[in-house]
Scaffold this motif. Structure first.
Motif, PDB file in Angstrom:
ATOM      1  N   GLY A  75       8.771  18.464  13.119  1.00  0.00           N
ATOM      2  CA  GLY A  75       9.701  17.400  12.737  1.00  0.00           C
ATOM      3  C   GLY A  75      10.535  17.782  11.530  1.00  0.00           C
ATOM      4  N   GLN A  76       9.870  18.422  10.564  1.00  0.00           N
ATOM      5  CA  GLN A  76      10.573  18.767   9.327  1.00  0.00           C
ATOM      6  C   GLN A  76      11.556  19.923   9.527  1.00  0.00           C
ATOM      7  OE1 GLN A  76       9.052  17.953   5.600  1.00  0.00           O
ATOM      8  NE2 GLN A  76       8.950  15.974   6.600  1.00  0.00           N
ATOM      9  N   ALA A  77      11.394  20.690  10.593  1.00  0.00           N
ATOM     10  CA  ALA A  77      12.306  21.812  10.850  1.00  0.00           C
ATOM     11  C   ALA A  77      13.617  21.361  11.495  1.00  0.00           C
ATOM     12  CB  ALA A  77      11.614  22.863  11.731  1.00  0.00           C
ATOM     13  N   CYS A  78      13.725  20.070  11.803  1.00  0.00           N
ATOM     14  CA  CYS A  78      14.968  19.568  12.417  1.00  0.00           C
ATOM     15  C   CYS A  78      16.025  19.350  11.346  1.00  0.00           C
ATOM     16  CB  CYS A  78      14.705  18.229  13.104  1.00  0.00           C
ATOM     17  SG  CYS A  78      13.573  18.325  14.496  1.00  0.00           S
ATOM     18  N   ASN A  79      17.255  19.624  11.703  1.00  0.00           N
ATOM     19  CA  ASN A  79      18.368  19.310  10.817  1.00  0.00           C
ATOM     20  C   ASN A  79      19.595  19.012  11.678  1.00  0.00           C
ATOM     21  OD1 ASN A  79      19.723  21.804  11.453  1.00  0.00           O
ATOM     22  ND2 ASN A  79      18.219  22.828  10.130  1.00  0.00           N
TER      23      ASN A  79
END
Lengths: 304, 304
Positions: free
Chosen positions: A69-73
């Motif tokens: 989730g945190q790797a999404c941008n």
């Protein structure tokens, strides 16, 4: 107080958990949401029991989901990538294209769909001037299941560059390069000029890349073009056409290749073939798309 | 090239996807990782087929997972929260505490475990001076399955405040307030003073809160204390003790309540009972923990 607890409301062993969780969710107002989350709990719990996940493995799994989730941008969706490499996306695309015996099968939308592509006339080029790469001339037809042309269909096309990058991954390409929207004529046909796309690796710098490495899988997709076709009275077709001479055709990392989606990328020497004015070797691709009757739905049809 | 494709390597319909994905992952070097991801694919695909997820629902689901990952920060883990409210965490805790017939059942670790709590002598207080709330005197024993005291066990305790906040959620509390580490004596006993914790709502400002609202579920946990007990020759016990007079005992939003984990919070008027020097009404809690033989493992035992 302890004595007044409903006997079905307190969890005493692993066997009772699933039923109690489903009972707690019984008040869900949207019946479809209830159906989906009920099934998610059933299958999720069955997975945990199947492998008897340890506490430490569970913690690692939750940390993996968090990292995904945190790797999404704005320019990258690692969650979609995870769903793709586990075959979830292809399965959903195929399920929603059941009965594809008479029409063109769908393929996953992928993370690079943007919508709102520039509109072009048939025959125009979606590649910027001076684009590197072998010229590619695409001629396609949109037909119904009886073989009749579908006129006035909107066809959204997007593809990677000859080095395997979409324009929004690549500062050297102008905005919306290698993306275009066409309209079929009375004969159901559309045509455009482009450059031959290359296969490419999915991004491997995130947690999904680490998973692929642990699985000893290469990260490549074979060369392909994306199509989304919208026409009144027909179900939207989201699909991809793969180059028949591409590497990795039988090991697409996201499982998108369907035998019926392989197109003949025919190579022609300069000065020969249907575009004999070309000064370089070039490719042609002819492909027929067959749409089922239905209503245009997903993805949201572009504004016309 | 098309003719040379291995017949099992190209996906032509939904029925073949799962086998092809598992074949692609067959080279996974770590056998346990292979087992887990194989099962994840099997159960994940079964879920998608069970509910026949539409393209639009799939997109919504992926966006939900992305939002859950993005809602995580240094002080909050929305992924753990999602696993908790779907009963995944409790199921894993119970599975790894199978055969709890003779010993104390485990409960979920929860997102507020920090480790590295301050060390205290038995009888000391884990609440800061002038802490609001009703005094609570805890006396506990750590026993083996034969009822013999377990000496020299390390007992890590953490709890919410009388308004339902852990110290790292609450700027009004000093660092490590209401957290402490104790060591059992030769009689297996430990004791400490604290203040009575309140039940509390899990954070509802993220996507999991929206899910709970759609399910018409309240977000509360009943009042409880967390314990993690580490002792040589014994399996680590991660558990919780719930106040028998707490609200929401039979509808804990994260399904942590086990009948055998309900402790008697006995109320005493000022000037009466075992701590009759108290000037205010107070509570006592007596609780026995029974450890199974084994090796201390998860979570990593604190440095001693």
């Amino acid at each position: 107080m302890t004595e007044s607890l409903r006997p079905d409301s307190v969890i005493d062993d692993a066997a009772t958990v699933t039923g109690i969780v489903k009972a707690a969710m019984a008040g869900t107002q949207n019946p479809r949401l209830k159906e989906i989350v009920d099934a998610l709990v059933e299958h999720g719990h069955a997975f945990l029991k199947h492998v008897r996940l340890t506490d430490a493995e569970f913690e690692q799994g939750l940390a993996f989901v968090r990292a995904v989730g945190q790797a999404c941008n704005d320019r990258h969706n690692e969650v979609v990538l995870l769903a793709d490499v586990l075959g979830f996306s292809t399965l959903v695309a195929l399920m929603n294209n059941a009965d594809a015996s008479t029409r063109t099968p769908g393929a996953l939308l992928g993370p690079f769909y943007r919508g709102g592509s520039p509109e072009y006339e048939n025959g125009e080029s979606i590649a910027c001037e001076d684009s590197p790469g072998a010229p590619l001339f695409v001629h396609a037809r949109v037909l119904d299941t009886s073989g009749r042309p579908v006129a006035d269909a909107t066809v959204d096309v997007w593809q990677a560059s000859p080095v395997g990058l979409y324009e929004n991954q690549d500062e050297s390409q102008p905005e919306h390069n290698l993306r275009g929207r066409f309209r079929t004529g009375a004969d159901g046909a559309l045509s455009f000029r482009s450059v031959r796309p290359a296969g490419y690796p999915v991004p491997t710098d995130g947690p999904v890349g680490a998973l692929l490495a642990a699985q000893q899988r290469h990260p490549y997709r074979p060369a392909h073009l994306h199509f989304a076709i919208f026409a009144e009275g027909h179900a939207t077709l989201v699909s991809q056409v793969f180059a028949d001479d591409s590497e990795h055709l039988d090991t697409d990392v996201v499982f998108g290749v369907n035998r019926r989606l392989i197109g003949q990328f025919e190579q022609h020497a300069a000065g020969t073939g249907p575009h004999e004015d070309q000064r370089d070797a070039y490719y042609t691709l002819d492909f027929d798309f067959i749409l089922a009757e239905g209503t245009p739905t997903y993805p949201t049809p572009p504004i016309q």
